[in-house]
Structure formats: structure tokens, C-alpha cells
Scaffold this motif. Structure first.
Motif, PDB file in Angstrom:
ATOM      1  N   ASN A  99       0.821  -1.169  -0.123  1.00  7.02           N
ATOM      2  CA  ASN A  99      -0.205  -0.039   0.071  1.00  7.02           C
ATOM      3  C   ASN A  99       0.762   1.254  -0.009  1.00  7.02           C
ATOM      4  O   ASN A  99       0.383   2.162  -0.411  1.00  7.02           O
ATOM      5  CB  ASN A  99      -1.057   0.067   1.314  1.00  7.02           C
ATOM      6  N   SER A 100       1.971   1.076   0.468  1.00  6.94           N
ATOM      7  CA  SER A 100       2.839   2.482   0.622  1.00  6.94           C
ATOM      8  C   SER A 100       4.005   2.515  -0.779  1.00  6.94           C
ATOM      9  O   SER A 100       4.561   3.676  -0.661  1.00  6.94           O
ATOM     10  CB  SER A 100       3.882   2.066   1.838  1.00  6.94           C
ATOM     11  N   SER A 101       3.686   1.658  -1.687  1.00  9.07           N
ATOM     12  CA  SER A 101       4.436   1.701  -2.890  1.00  9.07           C
ATOM     13  C   SER A 101       3.872   3.030  -3.785  1.00  9.07           C
ATOM     14  O   SER A 101       2.831   3.146  -3.811  1.00  9.07           O
ATOM     15  CB  SER A 101       4.284   0.427  -3.859  1.00  9.07           C
ATOM     16  N   HIS A 102       4.829   3.723  -4.438  1.00 10.72           N
ATOM     17  CA  HIS A 102       4.549   4.812  -5.325  1.00 10.72           C
ATOM     18  C   HIS A 102       4.113   4.344  -6.712  1.00 10.72           C
ATOM     19  O   HIS A 102       3.855   5.214  -7.758  1.00 10.72           O
ATOM     20  CB  HIS A 102       5.781   5.602  -5.363  1.00 10.72           C
ATOM     21  N   LYS A 103       4.167   2.925  -6.696  1.00  9.86           N
ATOM     22  CA  LYS A 103       3.912   2.270  -8.324  1.00  9.86           C
ATOM     23  C   LYS A 103       4.863   2.880  -9.253  1.00  9.86           C
ATOM     24  O   LYS A 103       4.494   2.628 -10.504  1.00  9.86           O
ATOM     25  CB  LYS A 103       2.663   2.523  -8.567  1.00  9.86           C
ATOM     26  N   SER A 104       6.063   3.591  -9.052  1.00 10.74           N
ATOM     27  CA  SER A 104       6.775   3.885  -9.957  1.00 10.74           C
ATOM     28  C   SER A 104       7.903   2.688 -10.432  1.00 10.74           C
ATOM     29  O   SER A 104       8.885   2.338  -9.466  1.00 10.74           O
ATOM     30  CB  SER A 104       7.545   5.097  -9.432  1.00 10.74           C
ATOM     31  N   TYR A 105       7.564   2.029 -11.709  1.00  6.47           N
ATOM     32  CA  TYR A 105       8.033   0.822 -12.153  1.00  6.47           C
ATOM     33  C   TYR A 105       9.089   1.051 -12.927  1.00  6.47           C
ATOM     34  O   TYR A 105       8.932   1.439 -14.065  1.00  6.47           O
ATOM     35  CB  TYR A 105       7.066  -0.086 -12.719  1.00  6.47           C
ATOM     36  N   ARG A 106      10.372   1.324 -12.578  1.00  7.37           N
ATOM     37  CA  ARG A 106      11.566   1.381 -13.341  1.00  7.37           C
ATOM     38  C   ARG A 106      12.727   0.791 -13.258  1.00  7.37           C
ATOM     39  O   ARG A 106      13.855   1.080 -12.747  1.00  7.37           O
ATOM     40  CB  ARG A 106      12.100   2.921 -13.166  1.00  7.37           C
ATOM     41  N   PRO A 107      12.490  -0.573 -13.649  1.00  8.33           N
ATOM     42  CA  PRO A 107      13.789  -1.676 -13.371  1.00  8.33           C
ATOM     43  C   PRO A 107      14.870  -1.196 -14.179  1.00  8.33           C
ATOM     44  O   PRO A 107      15.983  -1.853 -13.516  1.00  8.33           O
ATOM     45  CB  PRO A 107      13.159  -3.009 -13.681  1.00  8.33           C
ATOM     46  N   LEU A 108      14.677  -1.114 -15.196  1.00  6.72           N
ATOM     47  CA  LEU A 108      16.223  -0.797 -16.129  1.00  6.72           C
ATOM     48  C   LEU A 108      17.067   0.382 -15.334  1.00  6.72           C
ATOM     49  O   LEU A 108      18.107   0.140 -15.267  1.00  6.72           O
ATOM     50  CB  LEU A 108      15.756  -0.300 -17.342  1.00  6.72           C
ATOM     51  N   THR A 109      16.328   1.376 -14.763  1.00  6.35           N
ATOM     52  CA  THR A 109      16.861   2.436 -14.176  1.00  6.35           C
ATOM     53  C   THR A 109      17.746   2.072 -12.839  1.00  6.35           C
ATOM     54  O   THR A 109      18.945   1.969 -12.344  1.00  6.35           O
ATOM     55  CB  THR A 109      16.168   3.710 -13.607  1.00  6.35           C
ATOM     56  N   VAL A 110      16.919   1.120 -12.010  1.00  9.95           N
ATOM     57  CA  VAL A 110      17.567   0.512 -10.997  1.00  9.95           C
ATOM     58  C   VAL A 110      18.721  -0.500 -11.265  1.00  9.95           C
ATOM     59  O   VAL A 110      19.644  -0.755 -10.512  1.00  9.95           O
ATOM     60  CB  VAL A 110      16.492  -0.212 -10.064  1.00  9.95           C
ATOM     61  N   LEU A 111      18.660  -1.220 -12.466  1.00  2.22           N
ATOM     62  CA  LEU A 111      19.713  -1.936 -12.881  1.00  2.22           C
ATOM     63  C   LEU A 111      21.020  -1.240 -13.217  1.00  2.22           C
ATOM     64  O   LEU A 111      21.917  -1.585 -12.648  1.00  2.22           O
ATOM     65  CB  LEU A 111      19.180  -2.785 -14.205  1.00  2.22           C
ATOM     66  N   THR A 112      20.903  -0.161 -13.568  1.00  3.23           N
ATOM     67  CA  THR A 112      21.879   0.797 -13.844  1.00  3.23           C
ATOM     68  C   THR A 112      22.794   1.173 -12.376  1.00  3.23           C
ATOM     69  O   THR A 112      23.753   1.276 -12.439  1.00  3.23           O
ATOM     70  CB  THR A 112      21.835   2.053 -14.785  1.00  3.23           C
ATOM     71  N   PHE A 113      21.917   1.527 -11.350  1.00  2.00           N
ATOM     72  CA  PHE A 113      22.267   1.755 -10.190  1.00  2.00           C
ATOM     73  C   PHE A 113      22.888   0.377  -9.651  1.00  2.00           C
ATOM     74  O   PHE A 113      24.187   0.731  -9.138  1.00  2.00           O
ATOM     75  CB  PHE A 113      21.152   2.113  -9.230  1.00  2.00           C
TER      76      PHE A 113
END
Length: 721
Positions: A80-94
């Protein structure tokens, strides 16, 4: 394909040299590098702490599959606290940054952001060339740039625009950079599919894949499909061979393929999000909670005008625009209504020129420039769904390209009689942009400079005062932090996080009554605020309100099931009440939830030691050291237990190991001396008593033990023949 002159008739008036394509791109990339290079050694600031520092998805120990089920901040998308911002490729670069640097070292993260912006700025030349000069190719199929100077000028404006500072100097802005990069590549690939004489289905499929990649970096990446379709329609509407283009075989099939691909991406995104939008509050976006529809629309348009102003005059920049930074317009007589009218007068003027100008080149460039300005901004405009911000400079990263295109075009079209003055103004504007970027990126290097810079821009923003206060408190300046926390609460009387932090500081300063009042108010405003419940319990425990404290602790655990620190504090409460079994159970729960909870392990050993349960204390100590083999505090406590069990040799080993880690620990030297005293190694005992007293002359009991040892040594000397 639309045929144009070898060079647009007004392009030569631009006060720039005509560079070869590679030279132009290198020049733009170097300008971009110059603007933001001083942010390369910045720290992790603001949102970086949540998206990077505290995000377990970056750690090598976390399975890669977690990135595909978690949001950008590391929370599960179903939460319920998730912002729903789904950005797995960005996280992969991190994650790749983390692996290459061998940990959380911000330099590599910053350097990659700067490189990405430089590459994007260089590629903007190709994008602008197509939008201004049209699709044209030589005999070998290579794209021709019919507006080399205009596209270069627009790309320079883009490279140096200060609105990009948040996206480049803030590591979290990586999402916008990657989205923009794939947006460009997708659009350029789409344009390749319409080379003269061939429509390449392969390029269209690549276009869709790159669009999906853009969307997996940030949600607005999907807008490249809209941009491409509008470009196609507008481009061929202006084509002299429009009918033959429409009748070309397979065209409808390819359009259907793009439509199906776009709908599939939207459906997949909707399913991933959990088929429901994220939950935001009126603090995040107050206009979206305005009940009066007219006022809601008015405030949305006021937000648009502020975004336009930031593009036009990017001097007043702020890391956060929420919490009273932009007061709502409450009536039609508010003087700020002027800005809405001005915005739409300008937009209507541009649209009318785009539709009605006699010059086809002017119509095409204005239309496509407006499309590039507006379309990437659509996901942030509150029309299709509520967003979680008032203004966010980072969402203007792509839209600013449309602004830069329009600016570069309108400055020199139509030709001006004041050409020299105009050229000097353009040069001055670029210099101002570069200077502003350098200043702003320097502010983004440290949280202190970032937060304090916002005080003059948004003095009514409670979050700005909160962040300044938090930064000061983290550095130990609690006196100054109190003033900023109080101001944050004054500006926003229901700001529970400011109340919680202020209550914590007052608790440490032993101002317990006010701390209790603040924390009680915080939990009454937000009953599920687990951290405030725990802190309230600590204060109540200090006030010896044991029943209330226990109730507060259990409320915290109720609202946050896995809360090891709360179990630890609950154990301390039970220990203060001599409820030893309850205390041990609470600390055991803390270690189950957090196996490396050193304080909980240590307290169990000490409590069992103090109550005479030495065998059990030894077992717990050894169990703790298996999980925390380098913890000197647990070694110290276990060594005390072993000494009492007369396991002197083993006890000595743990004392010495602890001292190798913390050689200045006076208590460790003192207790080791006691061990040697009992063991009969009196000279060693004397040595460590003296070391302990040297480190802490006021160490309790050590002086007495040392004097007792000296008397014993003197007595032994007298009896020695």
C-alpha cells in the motif's frame, strides 16, 4: 519524403559556424559536460537516500528478480505504501554502479549521469534536424541535416538549460536521463523506417522495443509513441506526395502494429501497478483534492504556467515544490490568474501560427516543436491521473527539448534587422545558462547547500524547513535544528514527521513533557505512524509512565509488524520493571527480525549475567558472535561471563580481541585487569588497571581495585625474602 532546399533559407543567419556532424555533436557534448562537471564529486542527496542508499535491490546479495517485482524505491509493488513507479532498467544501472564501485561510492553514479546528459544533448542535434529540416537522405541512405545551425543552437540551449540540474546532478534523475535517451533512439529508429522507397518493419519493431525500454526507465517513455505517430501524420500531411504515401502497401498494418504495441505496453504497466493508482495526499498535490472543479482546473493551469516560467527563466529552482510552496488559487479574483491568461495567450498565438502561417516551414517547425514540448509533459499534467507532486523540475527534462527547439527557431525566424544585437543576446543567454548550471549543480553536491538554497525560493514550504532541520540534526547541531523543525510545524500544523523528529531531539535534551505532547499529537493525526508510537513509548518510559509506554510500543508493533527496534525498546521497558522473562522474549524477537541487532543480543547476555544465569548467558553470547564475529561489545559481555565461570583463558582471548578492535575502551581494560587479578596474574592486572585509569580516570570501581592490587603487591614484596 518531403523534399526541402539543400539548406533552409534562413539557417545561414544563425550566428554559429557550420560544423561537420561529428564536430557539432562533440561541441554540444562538451558544453553539457562543462555545465555539470562540478557535480561529479557530490554526495548522495535528498531522494538518493531512499532510491539508492537504502534500496536493497542494489545489493549483490539481493536476487535480480526482485527488481522486476519492486518499485523504484525498493518497495514491493503490491504494498500500500508503494509509489507504483516501475523503473527496473534504471535500478539495474544503479546496481551496476554499485558493483563497479564496490559499494555506495557516489562518484561513479554522478559521472554516469553527466555522461548520459552529454550523449543525449549530442543526439538532440539529429532529433532537431529532423523536426526542423524534415526527413531527407542522400543517395546512400544517410540522413541529411538541412538546418545545421538551427539544430546546433537548439541543442546548445538544451545542453546548458539549468532546468536539467535536478536530473543530472541528482542521481535519482537517472530515470529521466535514461528515459530521454531511449526516447531519442526510439524516435530516430522510427524515422529510419521511413527512408525513401522503403518502410522497414524491422525498424518499427526496434522502435517499439526502445519505447518499452524508455517506459521501463520512467513512465513517460510511452509518450514517444504519441510523438512518433503525430510526427508521421503531420509530416505526410505536409507532403506533396501524401496520397501515394497513404496508399503504400502495408502502411495500415504497420500503424496497427504500433497501436497494438502501445496498448500492450499500457496494459502491462497497468497490471504491474496492481490495476490501481498509487495513493497520494493533499500534501503531495493539493490542487487535485480541490472539490470545486473550476478551481481545480484553474490551479492545474497555474501549475502549467509555473512550469513554463521555469523553462523561460530557470533562476528560481527548488528541490521540492510541495507543502505550501505554491499556495492554491481560491477565487477568480486572485491576481495570479494573469499568469494563466498570459500562458494561454502565448500558446494560442503559437498554435495559430502553427496552423495558419503561410510559410510551410514555419507551420511544420512550430507544430512539431509544440508536440515535443507538450507530449512528454502529458503524464505529469494531472489530466489522466493524479500525480504526487505540484512541480517537479525533472519531469521537464524532455519537454525542455521542445522549448529549446522553439526558442532556437523563433529567435531568427523571421529575420531581424537587429541581427548583431540578437547574436550578442544569444551568446549572453548561453553564458548565463552555463553559469546558472554550474552554480545550481554545485548546490546539489551537498544536502546542506541544496536545502538552504530552497529557503529563499520557497520560504513557505514546510518540507524545506524540515530538511534543513534534519540535515543540521544529523550533523549534531540540534539547537539550530529545533528552530527549523518548529517553523515546519508552524507552517504545516499536521506535519507529523517534523513533530516526530522535534520530539526526538527534545527527548534527548530531557525536555520530556513537550516531547510527549508533540509525539502524542503526531499519533493522533496519523494513528498508523509506527515510529512516532515507538518514540512516544521511549518518552513515556523515561517519565515512568510504564503502562502508557507499553501500550505505545504495542501500537507501534501493530502498525509495523517487523519492527526490531521497537521490540528492543519494549525489552528495556520490561527490564526496568524487573519483568526479566518478558524482556528476554522481546529482545529475542528483535534478533529474529534483525539477526545483527547488536544491542538486543548484548542486553540478553547482560541480563542473564546479572540474574546469575551464566550458562545461558554464555550460550546466547556465543550464538551472537556467530552472527556478529567482530562485535567488541558482545565480546566484552561474553568475556565477563566466562570470567565468572572461571574460564579465564577463553575470557582473556575475548577481552584481547575486543581491545584489538577498540584499543581505547577503558572499561575493557578495567575488566581485563579484574580477570587477571582473579587469575593471579598481578603484573598484567596492574598494567591494565593503569591503562584503564589513563583512558578514564573516573572509571567506577577501577581506582579502588587498583589500590587493592597495589596493597597486595606491596604485601607480597614485604614477605619476599
Amino acid at each position: 519524403v518531403v523534399e526541402l532546399h539543400a539548406a533552409l533559407y534562413w539557417d545561414h543567419q544563425i550566428p554559429l559556424p557550420k560544423l561537420a556532424p561529428v564536430q557539432a555533436k562533440v561541441t554540444v557534448a562538451l558544453v553539457a559536460l562543462l555545465c555539470f562537471i562540478n557535480s561529479y564529486d557530490g554526495e548522495f542527496v535528498f531522494d538518493d537516500s531512499e532510491a539508492i542508499v537504502n534500496n536493497k535491490d542494489l545489493r549483490p546479495s539481493t536476487p535480480l528478480s526482485n527488481m522486476w517485482s519492486n518499485d523504484f524505491w525498493g518497495s514491493n509493488l503490491s504494498s500500500n505504501s508503494s509509489h507504483k513507479s516501475y523503473r527496473p532498467l534504471t535500478v539495474l544501472t544503479f546496481r551496476l554502479n554499485y558493483l563497479l564501485a564496490g559499494g555506495l561510492h557516489p562518484v561513479g553514479f554522478h559521472v554516469l549521469n553527466i555522461i548520459l546528459h552529454s550523449v543525449i544533448s549530442a543526439l538532440m542535434i539529429d532529433v532537431f534536424a529532423i523536426l526542423i529540416g524534415g526527413l531527407a537522405h542522400d543517395e546512400e541512405g544517410r540522413m541529411l541535416n538541412h538546418a545545421p545551425k538551427t539544430s546546433l543552437l537548439a541543442a546548445l540551449f538544451f545542453a546548458a538549460h539549468p532546468i536539467h540540474t535536478e536530473s543530472v546532478a541528482g542521481i535519482v534523475g537517472r530515470a529521466d536521463l535514461l528515459c530521454a535517451l531511449f526516447f531519442q533512439l526510439s524516435f530516430l529508429t522510427y524515422c529510419k523506417a521511413f527512408n525513401r522507397g522503403r518502410h522497414q518493419t524491422r525498424e518499427l519493431l526496434s522502435h517499439l522495443l526502445l519505447c518499452a525500454a524508455a517506459m521501463l526507465c520512467k513512465e513517460q517513455g510511452i509518450t514517444v509513441l504519441v510523438k512518433s505517430l503525430l510526427f508521421f501524420n503531420l509530416f505526410f500531411l505536409l507532403s506533396s506526395d501524401f496520397v501515394s504515401e497513404i496508399l503504400r502497401p502495408g502502411l495500415l498494418t504497420r500503424l496497427a502494429l504500433m497501436g497494438l504495441g502501445g496498448l500492450s505496453m499500457l496494459y502491462a504497466r497497468w497490471r504491474i501497478m496492481g490495476t490501481g493508482p498509487p495513493a497520494f495526499t493533499d500534501v503531495d498535490n493539493p490542487a487535485s483534492f480541490e472539490e470545486n472543479i473550476f478551481l481545480r482546473i484553474v490551479n492545474y493551469n497555474y501549475y502549467y504556467s509555473l512550469n513554463a516560467w521555469l523553462l523561460l527563466c530557470p533562476w528560481w529552482l527548488c528541490f521540492d515544490w510541495s507543502m505550501g510552496c505554491v499556495p492554491l488559487i481560491k477565487s477568480a479574483t486572485d491576481w495570479r490568474m494573469v499568469w494563466l491568461l498570459l500562458l494561454w495567450c502565448i500558446m494560442i498565438g503559437l498554435i495559430s501560427q502553427a496552423l495558419c502561417s503561410q510559410d510551410s516551414q514555419r507551420r511544420r517547425t512550430l507544430t512539431l516543436g509544440l508536440v515535443l514540448l507538450v507530449v512528454p509533459f502529458l503524464p505529469a499534467c494531472n489530466i489522466f491521473f493524479r500525480v504526487g507532486f505540484v512541480i517537479a523540475e525533472r519531469v521537464l527534462y524532455l519537454s525542455s527539448a521542445g522549448y529549446c527547439l522553439l526558442l532556437g527557431f523563433l529567435l531568427f525566424f523571421p529575420p531581424s534587422p537587429f541581427q548583431k544585437l540578437l547574436c550578442a543576446s544569444v551568446l549572453a543567454l548561453l553564458c548565463v545558462y552555463v553559469a546558472r548550471c554550474a552554480l545550481r549543480s554545485h548546490q546539489w553536491r551537498l544536502e546542506q547547500s541544496l536545502f538552504t538554497s530552497a529557503l529563499s525560493v520557497c520560504p513557505l514550504n514546510a518540507k524545506v524547513h524540515y530538511n534543513v532541520g534534519k540535515n543540521l540534526a544529523d550533523k549534531g547541531n540540534t539547537t539550530a535544528a529545533i528552530g527549523y523543525y518548529r517553523e515546519a510545524v508552524r507552517l504545516h500544523p499536521t506535519y507529523v514527521h517534523a513533530m516526530n523528529n522535534l520530539g526526538n531531539i527534545l527527548k534527548e535534551r530531557d525536555e520530556l513533557i513537550e516531547a510527549e505532547q508533540l509525539l502524542s499529537k503526531a499519533v493522533s493525526i496519523q494513528p498508523d505512524f509506527a515510529a512516532a508510537w515507538m518514540n512516544l513509548g521511549i518518552v513515556q518510559n523515561s517519565l515512568q509512565k510504564f503502562e502508557e509506554a507499553e501500550h505505545s510500543y504495542w501500537n507501534a508493533i501493530h502498525f509495523r509488524k517487523k519492527y526490531p527496534d521497537c521490540y528492543y525498546n519494549l525489552g528495556r521497558l520490561y527490564a526496568d520493571q524487573n519483568r526479566h522473562v518478558d524482556a528476554l522474549n522481546a529482545w529475542r524477537n528483535a534478533t529474529v527480525l534483525k539477526p545483527d541487532h547488536s544491542l538486543a543480543w548484548n542486553n540478553m547476555v547482560i541480563l542473564l549475567d546479572n540474574t546469575g544465569n551464566l550458562v545461558q548467558a554464555e550460550q546466547i553470547g556465543r550464538e551472537a558472535l556467530k552472527l556478529l564475529p567482530s562485535d567488541p561489545t558482545i565480546m566484552f559481555s561474553l568475556a565477563n561471563v566466562l570470567g565468572k565461570l572461571q574460564k579465564y583463558k577463553e575470557s582473556e582471548g575475548f577481552f584481547l580481541h575486543a581491545l584489538r578492535i577498540k584499543p581505547d575502551a577503558a572499561s575493557c581494560h578495567g575488566n581485563l585487569a579484574v580477570l587477571y587479578h582473579r587469575w593471579g596474574k598481578l603484573e598484567l592486572a596492574k598494567k591494565h588497571y593503569e591503562l584503564s585509569l589513563k583512558l578514564d580516570p573516573e572509571a567506577p570501581g577501577t581506582r579502588d581495585n587498583y589500590n587493592m592490587l597495589r596493597r597486595k603487591l606491596d604485601k607480597l614484596k614485604r614477605h619476599t625474602p
